[in-house]
Write an enzyme that holds these catalytic residues in place. Structure first.
Site, mmCIF file in Angstrom:
data_model
loop_
_atom_site.group_PDB
_atom_site.id
_atom_site.type_symbol
_atom_site.label_atom_id
_atom_site.label_comp_id
_atom_site.label_asym_id
_atom_site.label_seq_id
_atom_site.Cartn_x
_atom_site.Cartn_y
_atom_site.Cartn_z
ATOM 1 C CE LYS A 1 -3.649 2.374 2.861
ATOM 2 N NZ LYS A 1 -4.735 2.117 4.037
ATOM 3 C CE LYS B 1 -6.156 1.813 -0.638
ATOM 4 N NZ LYS B 1 -6.523 2.570 0.917
#
Ligand code: PBG
Length: 331
Positions: free
Chosen positions: A201, A254
């Site tokens: 992320k 992400k």
């Protein structure tokens, strides 16, 4: 003399298989389906609340009673899961509502499982929506204290699993979070609950609209001390490897769109189920351009989602899930 007779195109005229929709269908390498999607929902306290989120047109703050109809609709569209984000009644230094028995997400999980038992209720596990300072963990001075945070994340995960979460999805980016959560779940007789880790992320500006939706903007500083630096891809593979070694059942990259290379590399290297988060900023850009008449929303959204799948995602968390499911059914 015909020009073609002098060309050496031979057997490879790639246009031959593009001549009709039937041919294109037959040779299509990637097929998007509503079954690929996970739909994010933002839950608030109260009753009868259904308010559009300004930065994310088409997405709503909903109270638990409204959630029931929503998840039935999601299930009817063939979307297998939702992921829940909560806006607490009170925020404090240690994010207490994240692990409260009657916290907003715990209530929402029960409501979802009541309304649509077969839909997967995924719990985003993080503290940022619940802390007064908006960081993803507890602070020591101006820094997020990794190891002190692990204990609280583990408590949040257990309380979410006890409230009915089918999957725990930690998005905090603390080192050791998967191991801490796995151990706590196992000790609480929740061995069967899988962990979908937000393994790679990035500290991304594409989360802008979400932070308005989840009211989780850090009060000072930013998240670059714990989320990944966007220029790095080898480090993403190490993050994923680490989470897998700690027991992650599935992994996530992400954001998605600006990180398709990361997704493709992760797909090549790892055999675990791979998720991609088509984040709020990616959604909001399409919405804004479409509203101005600059893009065809349907075609662009389906193209983006197809590209994310082509890059290697087995599942896609997307705010376009409901619309995309309808578009795919109508095709
Ligand atoms: C919480 C969390 C965030 C997102 C998912 N979980 C925000 C953040 O890290 O700032 C972003 C989702 C989106 O932008 O759609 N840690």
């Amino acid at each position: 003399m015909a020009v073609t007779s002098t060309l050496r195109i031979g057997g490879s005229r790639l246009r031959r298989l593009r001549r009709s929709e039937a041919l294109r269908t037959l040779v299509r390498e990637t097929e998007l389906s509503p079954r690929d999607f996970i739909y994010p929902l933002f839950v608030v306290h109260g009753r009868g609340v259904h308010e559009e989120i300004a930065s994310m047109p088409g997405c709503y703050h909903m109270s638990c009673d409204v959630l029931a109809a929503e998840v039935r609709e999601v299930a009817a569209l063939g979307i297998p899961g939702v992921i829940l984000f909560g806006l607490p009644a009170h925020k404090d230094e240690v994010g207490s509502e994240a692990y409260a028995r009657d916290g907003i997400v715990q209530q929402a999980l029960r409501a979802v499982k009541d309304a649509a038992p077969d839909i997967l209720a995924i719990a985003d596990t993080c503290l940022c929506e619940y802390t007064s300072h908006g960081h993803c963990g507890v602070l020591r001075g101006q820094e997020v204290d990794n190891d002190a945070t692990l204990e609280l994340l583990a408590r949040a995960a257990v309380s979410q699993a006890e409230a009915g979460a089918d999957v725990i999805a930690p998005s905090d980016m603390m080192d050791g979070h998967v191991a801490a959560i796995r151990a706590a779940l196992d000790e609480s007789a929740q061995q069967h609950v899988p962990i979908l880790s937000y393994a790679a992320k990035y500290a991304s500006a594409f989360y802008g609209p979400f932070r308005e939706a989840a009211d989780s903007t850090p009060a000072f500083g930013d998240r670059r001390g714990y989320q990944m630096d966007p220029p790095n891809v080898r480090e993403a593979l190490r993050e994923i490897e680490q989470d897998i070694s700690e027991g992650a059942d599935a992994i996530m990259v992400k954001p998605a769109l600006a990180y398709l290379d990361v997704l493709a590399r992760a797909r090549q290297r790892f055999d675990h189920p791979l998720a991609a988060y088509n984040v709020s900023g990616e959604y909001a850009m399409v919405k804004a351009a479409a509203r101005n008449g600059w893009l065809d929303e349907r075609r662009v959204a389906l193209e983006i989602l197809t590209a994310i799948k082509r890059a290697g995602a087995d599942m896609i968390l997307t705010y376009h899930a409901k619309d995309a499911a309808r578009w795919l059914q109508a095709r």
